[in-house]
Design a protein around this motif. Sequence first.
Motif, PDB file in Angstrom:
ATOM      1  N   PHE B  18       0.833  -1.201   0.000  1.00 30.52           N
ATOM      2  CA  PHE B  18       0.000   0.000   0.000  1.00 30.52           C
ATOM      3  C   PHE B  18       0.871   1.255   0.000  1.00 30.52           C
ATOM      4  CE2 PHE B  18      -2.081   3.427   2.365  1.00 30.52           C
ATOM      5  CZ  PHE B  18      -3.173   3.636   1.546  1.00 30.52           C
ATOM      6  N   LEU B  19       1.905   1.245   0.850  1.00 34.13           N
ATOM      7  CA  LEU B  19       2.807   2.394   0.944  1.00 34.13           C
ATOM      8  C   LEU B  19       3.434   2.715  -0.417  1.00 34.13           C
ATOM      9  CD1 LEU B  19       4.360   4.393   2.869  1.00 34.13           C
ATOM     10  CD2 LEU B  19       6.151   2.679   2.933  1.00 34.13           C
ATOM     11  N   PHE B  20       3.751   1.665  -1.180  1.00 34.21           N
ATOM     12  CA  PHE B  20       4.399   1.899  -2.463  1.00 34.21           C
ATOM     13  C   PHE B  20       3.426   2.338  -3.547  1.00 34.21           C
ATOM     14  CE2 PHE B  20       8.058   0.122  -0.554  1.00 34.21           C
ATOM     15  CZ  PHE B  20       9.129   0.493  -1.335  1.00 34.21           C
ATOM     16  N   VAL B  21       2.191   1.870  -3.460  1.00 30.85           N
ATOM     17  CA  VAL B  21       1.304   2.068  -4.600  1.00 30.85           C
ATOM     18  C   VAL B  21       0.326   3.232  -4.411  1.00 30.85           C
ATOM     19  CG1 VAL B  21      -0.681   0.567  -4.129  1.00 30.85           C
ATOM     20  CG2 VAL B  21       0.319   0.619  -6.425  1.00 30.85           C
ATOM     21  N   PHE B  22       0.121   3.699  -3.140  1.00 30.36           N
ATOM     22  CA  PHE B  22      -0.944   4.689  -2.964  1.00 30.36           C
ATOM     23  C   PHE B  22      -0.700   6.029  -3.680  1.00 30.36           C
ATOM     24  CE2 PHE B  22       1.492   6.476   0.551  1.00 30.36           C
ATOM     25  CZ  PHE B  22       1.143   7.810   0.509  1.00 30.36           C
ATOM     26  N   PRO B  23       0.567   6.518  -3.797  1.00 33.81           N
ATOM     27  CA  PRO B  23       0.707   7.793  -4.501  1.00 33.81           C
ATOM     28  C   PRO B  23       0.251   7.720  -5.968  1.00 33.81           C
ATOM     29  CG  PRO B  23       2.670   7.331  -3.220  1.00 33.81           C
ATOM     30  CD  PRO B  23       1.860   6.084  -3.231  1.00 33.81           C
ATOM     31  N   LEU B  24       0.541   6.601  -6.609  1.00 31.20           N
ATOM     32  CA  LEU B  24       0.125   6.432  -7.998  1.00 31.20           C
ATOM     33  C   LEU B  24      -1.402   6.418  -8.097  1.00 31.20           C
ATOM     34  CD1 LEU B  24       1.128   5.790 -10.941  1.00 31.20           C
ATOM     35  CD2 LEU B  24       0.816   3.394 -10.377  1.00 31.20           C
ATOM     36  N   TRP B  26      -3.500   7.735  -5.914  1.00 31.61           N
ATOM     37  CA  TRP B  26      -3.998   9.078  -5.607  1.00 31.61           C
ATOM     38  C   TRP B  26      -3.860  10.005  -6.825  1.00 31.61           C
ATOM     39  CZ3 TRP B  26      -1.839  14.110  -4.931  1.00 31.61           C
ATOM     40  CH2 TRP B  26      -2.713  15.026  -4.315  1.00 31.61           C
ATOM     41  N   MET B  27      -2.740   9.869  -7.520  1.00 32.99           N
ATOM     42  CA  MET B  27      -2.486  10.706  -8.702  1.00 32.99           C
ATOM     43  C   MET B  27      -3.565  10.471  -9.748  1.00 32.99           C
ATOM     44  SD  MET B  27       0.923  10.560 -11.099  1.00 32.99           S
ATOM     45  CE  MET B  27       0.533   9.281 -12.288  1.00 32.99           C
ATOM     46  N   SER B  47     -10.268   9.474  -0.899  1.00 35.59           N
ATOM     47  CA  SER B  47      -9.180  10.181  -1.577  1.00 35.59           C
ATOM     48  C   SER B  47      -8.486   9.285  -2.595  1.00 35.59           C
ATOM     49  CB  SER B  47      -8.172  10.708  -0.554  1.00 35.59           C
ATOM     50  OG  SER B  47      -7.640   9.625   0.166  1.00 35.59           O
ATOM     51  N   LEU B  48      -8.593   7.971  -2.410  1.00 37.54           N
ATOM     52  CA  LEU B  48      -7.926   7.064  -3.349  1.00 37.54           C
ATOM     53  C   LEU B  48      -8.895   6.508  -4.391  1.00 37.54           C
ATOM     54  CD1 LEU B  48      -5.568   5.126  -0.927  1.00 37.54           C
ATOM     55  CD2 LEU B  48      -5.054   7.093  -2.363  1.00 37.54           C
TER      56      LEU B  48
END
Lengths: 306, 279
Positions: B18-24, B26-27, B47-48
């Motif tokens: 989750f930590l690795f994939v959430f910014p993508l 969210w973007m 938000s996701l």
Amino acid sequence: MEYSDKYAKREKRKSFSLETIRFHIQPFYFLLPAMVLLGIFLFLPALLTIYYAFTDYYLLTPDQREFVGFSNFTQLFSDPVFMKSLQNISIFVVCIIIVQVGAALGLALLINNNKKSNIFLKVAFFSPVVMSLVVISVLWLYLLNPSDGLINSMLQGIGIDAQPFLTSPNQAIFAIVFVSAWQGAGYQMLIFLAGLQNISREVYEAAKIDGATKWKSFLHITLPLLRPTTTLIVFTTLIAAFKLIIQPMIMTQGGPLNSTMTPIYYIYQTGFTDRLVGYSSAMTVVFGVLIAVVTFVQRKLAKEEI
Amino acid sequence: MRRVTKGIKNVLLTLLAFLFVFPLIWMISSSLKTEESIYQDLDSIKSLLPSFQLSEWMASYTELFERFDIFNYLFNSILYAGIVTVGSIVINGMAGYAFAKFRFFGKNVLFSLLLALLIVPVETIIITQFTIIHNLGLVNSRLAVVIPMIANAFFIYLFRNFFIAVPDSVIESAKIEGASNWSIFWRIMMPMSKPAIATVGTLSFIASWNDYIWPLMILTDGEKFPLQVAITNINSTEPVFTNQIMAILTISTLPLIIVYIVAQKYLLQGLGTSGTGNK
């Protein structure tokens, strides 16, 4: 008869010599384009940089440059911003190697035997790698926004106070370490995984029969056999980390209080923004030699290890 | 006990994933919703997720394309990356062929020089490269964006190692049948080196697509900007809308996702051998 024989021989020799000339020239057709381009855009600039370092070359008045001896270099070592940038990059390099290589190795070990969800996890860990440095820098600029960024709202969700991140001189460099490690770890995890898969099952089985615990076989089999992979990854990370520029350029502009200024970014600013080519060349020589030495050591080590 | 550790491990892995994939996530999600809802959703799982109304998905993209000439930036990026990729394969391949299959005067010296060039950190000499482009009168030209990226000592080295493995007897028999070196290169060497071509092609495409500092320095004309430069330009052109920024970030990432999926097996090859300097 005699005459025609001689003629044939002469003809043969002639064609032979033409052939030899062609034979010797032809490789240069193939080499020429690459050699010209490498010469103009790599070899020549590398030499010119050394020469410019001893001049007061100003970008807009190249004809008025004069030889100034070592004055750029003496100025350099009393330049607080350059010294600060060296300090920053040392912090960055040490942290990134621990965090990024550590994370990559940890992830690889965690998913190595996890067949079921392997593909899904690999894709998740690899996902930051597909984004360019510009994209991740802009993206994290929004995520790390102190007042309305997602990270702070997540932290507050678990009861941690909002943090200033990139706006704090104490936290900014570590925020950049985190973002960079997050981006790079997935790629290196795959290399570690390839290294782990090269270790044969039989070695572990033999150790098991001899009564080695899991921890012991990790310590005495996995780690030593992973050493070539680790050396390769540590050095490629090291060399790439020295060249840090895009993240601070986009996320902090080197601030606050120069806490994220890096040597390459400072070289860019003095040489391009402030147009002091001579002075920036002196920095390039000092810092470029440092990187070149590390690269050279890496190549030597790689030759011995693999 | 074993089951417990396995359970802990799975929870840990899920959290890390989750930590690795959430910014993508969210973007992409933020590009598919309104500006207000991005900030309203911040403290919930929403938000996701993209907007629940499909009609809102494309709004940010339409506005972005109206305000900026995104097609032009896309065209520029594809053009630059395409030229660098093809140029890099052809020119470095040719040089690699010369080093692998010819004997000529000065070959060893030239080859050592090539290996020495591998340790020059290109990023440090951009200022001097700029003065050279300046002297050649190429500042603000499209040619200047691509030309320093084409020849690459590492790619020459990689091609050479591939070509050396092609047996000489194949070349000799082609020569007997009257083939020129040029046609041997195109008809025998290149088709036999598809993995090398794929590796060099992929690595140079990605490097050129992601290149930022160099085009930023030499281009003054907004029309010639590649996507990466356009991104920071758009991010500093008022008014800045988060959903539009996330839209341009998504647009610039999509082609790379495709490249990584198609070429995944060649990417490790490139790094595995990079800089190890022996074979």
